[in-house]
Design an enzyme around this catalytic site. Structure first.
Site, mmCIF file in Angstrom:
data_model
loop_
_atom_site.group_PDB
_atom_site.id
_atom_site.type_symbol
_atom_site.label_atom_id
_atom_site.label_comp_id
_atom_site.label_asym_id
_atom_site.label_seq_id
_atom_site.Cartn_x
_atom_site.Cartn_y
_atom_site.Cartn_z
ATOM 1 N N GLY A 110 0.892 -1.310 0.134
ATOM 2 C CA GLY A 110 -0.072 -0.087 0.202
ATOM 3 C C GLY A 110 0.720 1.221 -0.132
ATOM 4 O O GLY A 110 1.859 1.176 -0.265
ATOM 5 N N GLY A 119 3.854 1.165 2.179
ATOM 6 C CA GLY A 119 4.993 0.274 2.361
ATOM 7 C C GLY A 119 4.399 -0.953 2.110
ATOM 8 O O GLY A 119 3.445 -1.318 1.512
ATOM 9 N N VAL A 138 3.794 -5.516 3.334
ATOM 10 C CA VAL A 138 3.542 -6.477 4.499
ATOM 11 C C VAL A 138 4.025 -7.700 3.877
ATOM 12 O O VAL A 138 3.745 -8.240 2.891
ATOM 13 C CB VAL A 138 1.978 -6.460 4.871
ATOM 14 C CG1 VAL A 138 1.757 -7.605 5.849
ATOM 15 C CG2 VAL A 138 1.554 -4.949 5.128
ATOM 16 N N ASP A 195 -9.725 5.406 10.210
ATOM 17 C CA ASP A 195 -9.585 5.102 8.783
ATOM 18 C C ASP A 195 -9.823 3.492 8.556
ATOM 19 O O ASP A 195 -9.165 2.405 8.264
ATOM 20 C CB ASP A 195 -7.972 4.799 8.497
ATOM 21 C CG ASP A 195 -7.587 4.497 6.769
ATOM 22 O OD1 ASP A 195 -8.662 4.784 6.012
ATOM 23 O OD2 ASP A 195 -6.345 4.001 6.628
#
Length: 288
Positions: A119, A122, A124, A234
């Site tokens: 994303g 960065g 995952v 969010d």
């Protein structure tokens, strides 16, 4: 540390270090034993050691070891107060600090095979540390979600304990690398089911209802039941992780905001989050 081992290896593998460590061999004070430089450690707060920040490396002789008067030296032990960007208020975080080398090894040097997603923040990755499956959130060096959001997420999640909130196992700060280490969630995120034509049928109405209730319980804990009143800001399907039973856990607190216990609303100059998932009054006027 070199020449040091945990007293209880099985407990240590479960990240329980309460029984402490012991030397592999006894000290032989003389030419064999020397000081070893150790970085990325916090200086002890009480008991067992005296800290002399004025003493130089040359002024800290081996005789100190002979007299069992262990003095830590500012050059010998780097306290690394910049772990969290120089903010001393982070020193009270009781959270394991992973070193970069161990995380790189756990994720096989951040290989594409271990990448779970990517994303704006960065990438995952999944990995293994001491037999335990983990998820590593590696913040992009060019990401706008940088030091401030990283500190925010660490401080908030480290204090949260609820079955519907993802558990933070530790973090890693090494030069310009910032990483968060989470518990592994077998079924990734809710959006990977909702927006996949083949997998969406695995979420029958009972599972969907359970997801709604679980997310609501997690939010209730954040908003009301926790010692800290937290607004996520969010919340969306990609930030809801699913375990092996498809039960939900709220994740990604990089945009979260801490409220006062008696505070129920606020105005913010900067609207953060994802458009389409915001209530209109927040998206338009910054009121939440």
């Amino acid at each position: 540390m070199k020449s040091i081992r945990p007293k209880n290896p099985s407990a240590w593998s479960l990240r329980d270090g309460t029984e402490g460590c012991e030397r592999e061999t006894e000290l032989e004070c003389g030419s064999k034993d020397k000081f070893m430089k150790v970085e990325n450690l916090k200086l002890p707060e009480s008991g067992g050691a005296v800290v002399d920040m004025e003493m130089s490396l040359e002024e800290c002789p081996l005789e100190r070891i002979r007299s069992q008067d262990f003095l830590l030296n500012s050059e010998l032990v780097s306290s690394k107060k910049e772990h969290y960007s120089g903010d001393r208020s982070n020193d009270d975080l009781e959270l394991p600090l992973f070193d970069f080398t161990s995380i790189a090894a756990a994720t096989e040097n951040f290989s594409d095979e271990n990448k779970l997603g990517q994303g704006g923040f960065g990438c995952v990755y999944k990995g293994f540390v001491e037999g335990q499956k983990i998820v590593v959130k590696r913040l992009s060096k060019n990401s706008g979600q940088g030091t401030k959001e990283f500190k925010n997420e660490v401080k908030l999640i480290a204090k949260l304990q609820h079955r519907n909130l993802v558990r933070l196992l530790g973090c890693c700060v090494d030069a310009d690398e910032k990483m968060l280490i989470y518990e592994y969630m077998e079924n990734k995120s809710l959006d990977s089911f909702l927006f996949d034509k083949a997998k969406r049928y695995l979420l029958d109405w009972q599972k969907r209802f359970n997801n709604i209730c679980g997310i609501a319980r997690g939010l209730l804990d954040l908003h009301q039941d926790s010692r800290f009143r937290i607004i996520h800001r969010d919340l969306k399907a990609s930030n809801i992780l699913l375990d092996g039973e498809l039960d939900p856990k709220i994740s990604d607190f990089g945009m979260a905001r801490l409220f006062g216990q008696d505070q129920t609303e606020a105005n913010t100059k900067k609207v953060v989050g994802t458009y389409g998932y915001m209530c209109p009054e927040y998206a338009m006027d910054g009121l939440f």
